[in-house]
Design a protein around this motif. Sequence first.
Motif, PDB file in Angstrom:
ATOM      1  N   UNK A   1       0.824  -1.206   0.000  1.00  0.00           N
ATOM      2  CA  UNK A   1       0.000   0.000   0.000  1.00  0.00           C
ATOM      3  C   UNK A   1       0.865   1.265   0.000  1.00  0.00           C
ATOM      4  N   UNK A   2       1.891   1.283   0.846  1.00  0.00           N
ATOM      5  CA  UNK A   2       2.785   2.441   0.899  1.00  0.00           C
ATOM      6  C   UNK A   2       3.581   2.546  -0.399  1.00  0.00           C
ATOM      7  N   UNK A   3       4.011   1.409  -0.914  1.00  0.00           N
ATOM      8  CA  UNK A   3       4.755   1.388  -2.178  1.00  0.00           C
ATOM      9  C   UNK A   3       3.913   1.969  -3.317  1.00  0.00           C
ATOM     10  N   UNK A   4       2.650   1.611  -3.372  1.00  0.00           N
ATOM     11  CA  UNK A   4       1.760   2.150  -4.411  1.00  0.00           C
ATOM     12  C   UNK A   4       1.631   3.663  -4.297  1.00  0.00           C
ATOM     13  N   UNK A   5       1.494   4.144  -3.065  1.00  0.00           N
ATOM     14  CA  UNK A   5       1.422   5.586  -2.855  1.00  0.00           C
ATOM     15  C   UNK A   5       2.716   6.266  -3.259  1.00  0.00           C
ATOM     16  N   UNK A   6       3.834   5.633  -2.952  1.00  0.00           N
ATOM     17  CA  UNK A   6       5.139   6.198  -3.305  1.00  0.00           C
ATOM     18  C   UNK A   6       5.283   6.293  -4.831  1.00  0.00           C
TER      19      UNK A   6
END
Length: 137
Positions: free
Chosen positions: A116-121
């Motif tokens: 999830x954080x990777x997608x936002x990044x």
Amino acid sequence: MHAQRYLDMYRSAGVAGAVADADPHALIALLYRGARERIRTARAALQRGDVPRKLAAVESACSIVDGLRMSLDHAAGGAIAAQLDALYDYAVRRLVEANSGNDDAKLAEVDALIESVESGWQAIRPAATARASACAG
């Protein structure tokens, strides 16, 4: 036996090349990808009953997440950096729990959090990188 060693050397060289050519945004993306790869390795090792490999993969994932945590700029990042700090702390704790309890669900949970954080990044790629990609494509 030799095939695995050569495969590891190839992967290491590939990562080294990617790191050498990466901008700061891409380096963080590589860390997310690396953490998720280690978690998937740990899950596979857990299913096979390969305890040493699971342990090594979880330790590596913890180190990567700790590296992400240490890279936070709390002065510039404000509330977002504080939230990421808490998330990374939680992720490491869950990885440790997953390791000690052989809990695949906790490994899957941390993988989903990092995804999830990777997608936002990835969604906040620097404008210059986005323009270059648009010109190339």
